[in-house]
Design a protein around this motif. Structure first.
Motif, PDB file in Angstrom:
ATOM      1  N   ARG A 161      -4.672  -3.345  24.251  1.00 39.59           N
ATOM      2  CA  ARG A 161      -3.401  -4.069  24.139  1.00 39.59           C
ATOM      3  C   ARG A 161      -3.484  -5.218  23.134  1.00 39.59           C
ATOM      4  NH1 ARG A 161      -3.270  -3.371  29.872  1.00 39.59           N
ATOM      5  NH2 ARG A 161      -3.974  -5.520  30.218  1.00 39.59           N
ATOM      6  N   ARG A 162      -4.699  -5.701  22.886  1.00 34.23           N
ATOM      7  CA  ARG A 162      -4.893  -6.859  22.027  1.00 34.23           C
ATOM      8  C   ARG A 162      -4.932  -6.488  20.544  1.00 34.23           C
ATOM      9  NH1 ARG A 162      -9.197  -8.623  24.927  1.00 34.23           N
ATOM     10  NH2 ARG A 162     -10.617  -7.777  23.384  1.00 34.23           N
ATOM     11  N   VAL A 163      -5.237  -5.246  20.230  1.00 29.49           N
ATOM     12  CA  VAL A 163      -5.518  -4.869  18.840  1.00 29.49           C
ATOM     13  C   VAL A 163      -4.411  -3.991  18.278  1.00 29.49           C
ATOM     14  CG1 VAL A 163      -7.984  -4.982  19.317  1.00 29.49           C
ATOM     15  CG2 VAL A 163      -6.822  -2.776  19.420  1.00 29.49           C
ATOM     16  N   GLY A 164      -4.473  -3.790  16.960  1.00 29.24           N
ATOM     17  CA  GLY A 164      -3.458  -2.975  16.311  1.00 29.24           C
ATOM     18  C   GLY A 164      -3.930  -1.609  15.901  1.00 29.24           C
ATOM     19  N   VAL A 165      -5.261  -1.417  15.807  1.00 31.20           N
ATOM     20  CA  VAL A 165      -5.767  -0.159  15.266  1.00 31.20           C
ATOM     21  C   VAL A 165      -7.181   0.087  15.791  1.00 31.20           C
ATOM     22  CG1 VAL A 165      -6.752  -1.234  13.189  1.00 31.20           C
ATOM     23  CG2 VAL A 165      -6.031   1.165  13.107  1.00 31.20           C
ATOM     24  N   LEU A 166      -7.513   1.353  15.978  1.00 32.16           N
ATOM     25  CA  LEU A 166      -8.881   1.749  16.310  1.00 32.16           C
ATOM     26  C   LEU A 166      -9.580   2.144  15.020  1.00 32.16           C
ATOM     27  CD1 LEU A 166     -10.851   2.614  18.812  1.00 32.16           C
ATOM     28  CD2 LEU A 166     -10.310   4.905  17.971  1.00 32.16           C
ATOM     29  N   VAL A 167     -10.818   1.682  14.846  1.00 30.46           N
ATOM     30  CA  VAL A 167     -11.617   2.061  13.692  1.00 30.46           C
ATOM     31  C   VAL A 167     -12.801   2.895  14.179  1.00 30.46           C
ATOM     32  CG1 VAL A 167     -12.830   1.272  11.631  1.00 30.46           C
ATOM     33  CG2 VAL A 167     -10.974  -0.112  12.597  1.00 30.46           C
ATOM     34  N   ALA A 168     -12.961   4.085  13.600  1.00 35.29           N
ATOM     35  CA  ALA A 168     -14.053   4.994  13.968  1.00 35.29           C
ATOM     36  C   ALA A 168     -14.840   5.327  12.701  1.00 35.29           C
ATOM     37  CB  ALA A 168     -13.509   6.252  14.619  1.00 35.29           C
ATOM     38  N   PRO A 169     -15.884   4.554  12.384  1.00 33.02           N
ATOM     39  CA  PRO A 169     -16.597   4.703  11.111  1.00 33.02           C
ATOM     40  C   PRO A 169     -17.761   5.696  11.165  1.00 33.02           C
ATOM     41  CG  PRO A 169     -17.394   2.753  12.247  1.00 33.02           C
ATOM     42  CD  PRO A 169     -16.364   3.380  13.156  1.00 33.02           C
ATOM     43  N   SER A 170     -17.661   6.725  11.972  1.00 37.62           N
ATOM     44  CA  SER A 170     -18.787   7.611  12.272  1.00 37.62           C
ATOM     45  C   SER A 170     -19.353   8.311  11.039  1.00 37.62           C
ATOM     46  CB  SER A 170     -18.348   8.675  13.281  1.00 37.62           C
ATOM     47  OG  SER A 170     -17.866   8.084  14.462  1.00 37.62           O
ATOM     48  N   ARG A 171     -20.676   8.424  11.018  1.00 37.84           N
ATOM     49  CA  ARG A 171     -21.342   9.277  10.033  1.00 37.84           C
ATOM     50  C   ARG A 171     -21.294  10.734  10.466  1.00 37.84           C
ATOM     51  NH1 ARG A 171     -24.781   4.613   9.975  1.00 37.84           N
ATOM     52  NH2 ARG A 171     -25.118   3.838   7.840  1.00 37.84           N
ATOM     53  N   ALA A 172     -21.315  10.949  11.780  1.00 35.38           N
ATOM     54  CA  ALA A 172     -21.257  12.294  12.349  1.00 35.38           C
ATOM     55  C   ALA A 172     -20.506  12.202  13.670  1.00 35.38           C
ATOM     56  CB  ALA A 172     -22.662  12.858  12.575  1.00 35.38           C
ATOM     57  N   GLU A 173     -19.635  13.164  13.935  1.00 35.97           N
ATOM     58  CA  GLU A 173     -18.814  13.126  15.158  1.00 35.97           C
ATOM     59  C   GLU A 173     -18.272  14.516  15.433  1.00 35.97           C
ATOM     60  OE1 GLU A 173     -18.169  11.325  18.187  1.00 35.97           O
ATOM     61  OE2 GLU A 173     -17.892   9.687  16.752  1.00 35.97           O
ATOM     62  N   SER A 174     -18.435  14.970  16.670  1.00 34.13           N
ATOM     63  CA  SER A 174     -17.907  16.287  17.019  1.00 34.13           C
ATOM     64  C   SER A 174     -16.396  16.246  17.235  1.00 34.13           C
ATOM     65  CB  SER A 174     -18.592  16.810  18.282  1.00 34.13           C
ATOM     66  OG  SER A 174     -19.945  17.100  18.020  1.00 34.13           O
ATOM     67  N   PHE A 175     -15.893  15.172  17.834  1.00 33.04           N
ATOM     68  CA  PHE A 175     -14.463  15.038  18.087  1.00 33.04           C
ATOM     69  C   PHE A 175     -14.088  13.563  18.182  1.00 33.04           C
ATOM     70  CE2 PHE A 175     -10.439  15.685  20.487  1.00 33.04           C
ATOM     71  CZ  PHE A 175      -9.890  16.694  19.708  1.00 33.04           C
TER      72      PHE A 175
ATOM     73  N   ALA B  30     -15.631  12.788   9.213  1.00 34.81           N
ATOM     74  CA  ALA B  30     -16.824  13.430   9.753  1.00 34.81           C
ATOM     75  C   ALA B  30     -16.488  14.453  10.829  1.00 34.81           C
ATOM     76  CB  ALA B  30     -17.757  12.364  10.342  1.00 34.81           C
ATOM     77  N   GLY B  31     -17.108  15.615  10.734  1.00 29.84           N
ATOM     78  CA  GLY B  31     -17.060  16.607  11.793  1.00 29.84           C
ATOM     79  C   GLY B  31     -15.672  16.954  12.274  1.00 29.84           C
ATOM     80  N   GLY B  32     -15.438  16.764  13.588  1.00 27.80           N
ATOM     81  CA  GLY B  32     -14.175  17.144  14.200  1.00 27.80           C
ATOM     82  C   GLY B  32     -13.115  16.057  14.209  1.00 27.80           C
ATOM     83  N   ILE B  33     -13.347  14.934  13.524  1.00 33.56           N
ATOM     84  CA  ILE B  33     -12.354  13.851  13.555  1.00 33.56           C
ATOM     85  C   ILE B  33     -11.010  14.284  12.972  1.00 33.56           C
ATOM     86  CG2 ILE B  33     -11.780  11.581  12.603  1.00 33.56           C
ATOM     87  CD1 ILE B  33     -14.615  10.684  13.159  1.00 33.56           C
ATOM     88  N   PRO B  34     -10.964  14.992  11.827  1.00 35.65           N
ATOM     89  CA  PRO B  34      -9.652  15.435  11.346  1.00 35.65           C
ATOM     90  C   PRO B  34      -8.890  16.265  12.380  1.00 35.65           C
ATOM     91  CG  PRO B  34     -11.278  15.678   9.614  1.00 35.65           C
ATOM     92  CD  PRO B  34     -12.040  15.331  10.863  1.00 35.65           C
ATOM     93  N   GLU B  35      -9.608  17.039  13.153  1.00 31.00           N
ATOM     94  CA  GLU B  35      -8.995  17.820  14.229  1.00 31.00           C
ATOM     95  C   GLU B  35      -8.438  16.901  15.312  1.00 31.00           C
ATOM     96  OE1 GLU B  35     -10.800  20.899  17.596  1.00 31.00           O
ATOM     97  OE2 GLU B  35     -11.916  20.530  15.748  1.00 31.00           O
ATOM     98  N   ALA B  36      -9.175  15.823  15.621  1.00 30.11           N
ATOM     99  CA  ALA B  36      -8.755  14.903  16.682  1.00 30.11           C
ATOM    100  C   ALA B  36      -7.509  14.120  16.308  1.00 30.11           C
ATOM    101  CB  ALA B  36      -9.900  13.941  17.017  1.00 30.11           C
ATOM    102  N   VAL B  37      -7.279  13.899  15.012  1.00 36.11           N
ATOM    103  CA  VAL B  37      -6.118  13.103  14.593  1.00 36.11           C
ATOM    104  C   VAL B  37      -5.014  13.972  14.003  1.00 36.11           C
ATOM    105  CG1 VAL B  37      -7.489  11.031  14.226  1.00 36.11           C
ATOM    106  CG2 VAL B  37      -7.106  12.583  12.306  1.00 36.11           C
ATOM    107  N   ALA B  38      -5.064  15.270  14.258  1.00 35.66           N
ATOM    108  CA  ALA B  38      -3.988  16.148  13.796  1.00 35.66           C
ATOM    109  C   ALA B  38      -2.658  15.640  14.354  1.00 35.66           C
ATOM    110  CB  ALA B  38      -4.241  17.581  14.264  1.00 35.66           C
ATOM    111  N   GLY B  39      -1.654  15.613  13.520  1.00 39.64           N
ATOM    112  CA  GLY B  39      -0.356  15.099  13.938  1.00 39.64           C
ATOM    113  C   GLY B  39      -0.010  13.777  13.290  1.00 39.64           C
ATOM    114  N   GLY B  40      -0.977  13.188  12.539  1.00 38.44           N
ATOM    115  CA  GLY B  40      -0.685  11.971  11.798  1.00 38.44           C
ATOM    116  C   GLY B  40      -1.069  10.709  12.527  1.00 38.44           C
TER     117      GLY B  40
END
Length: 340
Positions: free
Chosen positions: A239-253, A272-282
């Motif tokens: 609730r305090r923040v505006g955005v999540l940052v996920a700077p992974s070098r490797a990630e399945s999802f 990295a890895g499955g992140i594009p799949e996790a954020v499908a939809g914009g």
């Protein structure tokens, strides 16, 4: 119920510390949700925790003829011979949270152990389509033997909106593959009154966690390392923040990404890895993994471009409906266990 009549016995072999609040990880959360949910599908789950190969072998040695076991891929890779032995008596299904061979620094022995483990399994559950494709590409398993069960999420209130766009949140165990060091390198290039909460367990890789803490010192109070945030503490952080940052070098999802998606929160992450799949939809900005300059540019754009922020928030809120639910995850796991 997928399994009619009396409950069918299932042995579930997981890493030690599954319920330890100081060792929260995406894999542990997934395993707990599956453990607790499978009873509704007619399984009597007996959980065995393992911290070394001998304990994995011990847990699987007791698998009866024709019995079913679900083995977390992390511990399965420690004891491929135990999985092979269990496959001669029963039906061990391996749960692939990640493909260890795809991580930087994977040794030849680790790759071979992973290959043996997946080839011996009666079935494989992958936590993303990327993970499934990577296992097939590496020749570890035939595609017909893999069922994808992406991480789920619980219902969450929507993100607060335009408040706190300079307040950043990064959630994940402090470990090299999560890339917290890359994020700090990026923020060293970003001017302004931003703040960062780096939430996550330090138990996985204490040496790396110590290096991150040292790297954060020059930022003073702008960077907080509160350790594991769970329950209400994590809700308040979102609730305090505006955005999540996920700077992974490797990630399945990315469990933290799934949670942010359920809240309709924008994400700045790597490809990295499955992140594009996790954020499908914009609702996301993606950059190459390990590229601090590109991440710094994305953070500057987020902080300085109100139109970009507005668009990403609209997209992220619309994508809430796409976020998977744990009931769906458990149903897919049940499907794989029945098929085994």
């Amino acid at each position: 119920m997928s399994v009619p009549g009396a409950a069918r016995a299932l042995r579930f072999v997981v890493p030690a510390g599954l319920d330890d609040p100081a060792r929260v990880s995406g894999g542990n959360v997934y395993d707990r949700e599956v453990r607790d949910g499978l009873g509704r599908h007619g399984w009597a789950v007996r959980t065995a925790e393992a911290a070394e190969a001998e304990q994995v072998a011990e847990a699987l040695d007791g698998l009866p003829s024709g019995g079913v076991a679900l083995v977390d891929g992390l511990v399965a890779g420690w004891a491929p011979a135990a999985v092979e032995s269990a496959a001669r008596r029963g039906h061990p299904v391996v749960l692939a949270h990640m493909v260890a061979s795809a991580f930087p620094g994977a040794t030849a022995d680790a790759v071979e152990a992973e290959r043996r483990t997946f080839r011996a399994a009666a079935g494989v559950i992958a936590t993303s389509r990327w993970t499934a494709a990577e296992l097939v590409r590496r020749g570890f398993v035939e595609r017909s033997r893999v069922i994808v069960a992406v991480p789920g999420s619980h219902e969450r209130p929507p993100a607060v909106g335009p408040v706190g766009h300079r307040d950043l949140l990064c959630v994940g165990v402090l470990a090299p593959h999560k890339g917290q060091d890359v994020l700090l390198d990026a923020l060293a290039q970003v001017d302004g009154d931003w703040t960062l909460t780096l939430a996550g367990s330090r138990a996985t890789d204490p040496a790396f966690a110590a290096r991150v803490a040292v790297a954060a010192e020059p930022f003073g109070q702008r960077v907080r390392l509160p350790g594991v945030l769970d329950g209400g503490d994590l809700d308040r952080a979102h609730r305090r923040v505006g955005v999540l940052v996920a700077p992974s070098r490797a990630e399945s999802f990315g469990m933290a990404i799934v949670d942010a998606r359920r809240r309709g929160m924008p994400v700045i992450a790597t490809e990295a890895g499955g992140i594009p799949e996790a954020v499908a939809g914009g609702g996301a900005i993606l950059v190459p993994p390990g590229d601090a300059d590109a991440l710094a540019d994305a953070l500057r754009r987020w902080m300085t471009d109100p139109a970009l922020r507005a668009r990403l928030r609209i997209e992220a809120l619309r994508a809430r409906a796409l976020a998977p639910r744990w009931a769906d995850t458990v149903a897919r796991v049940d499907e794989a266990l029945v098929a085994a």
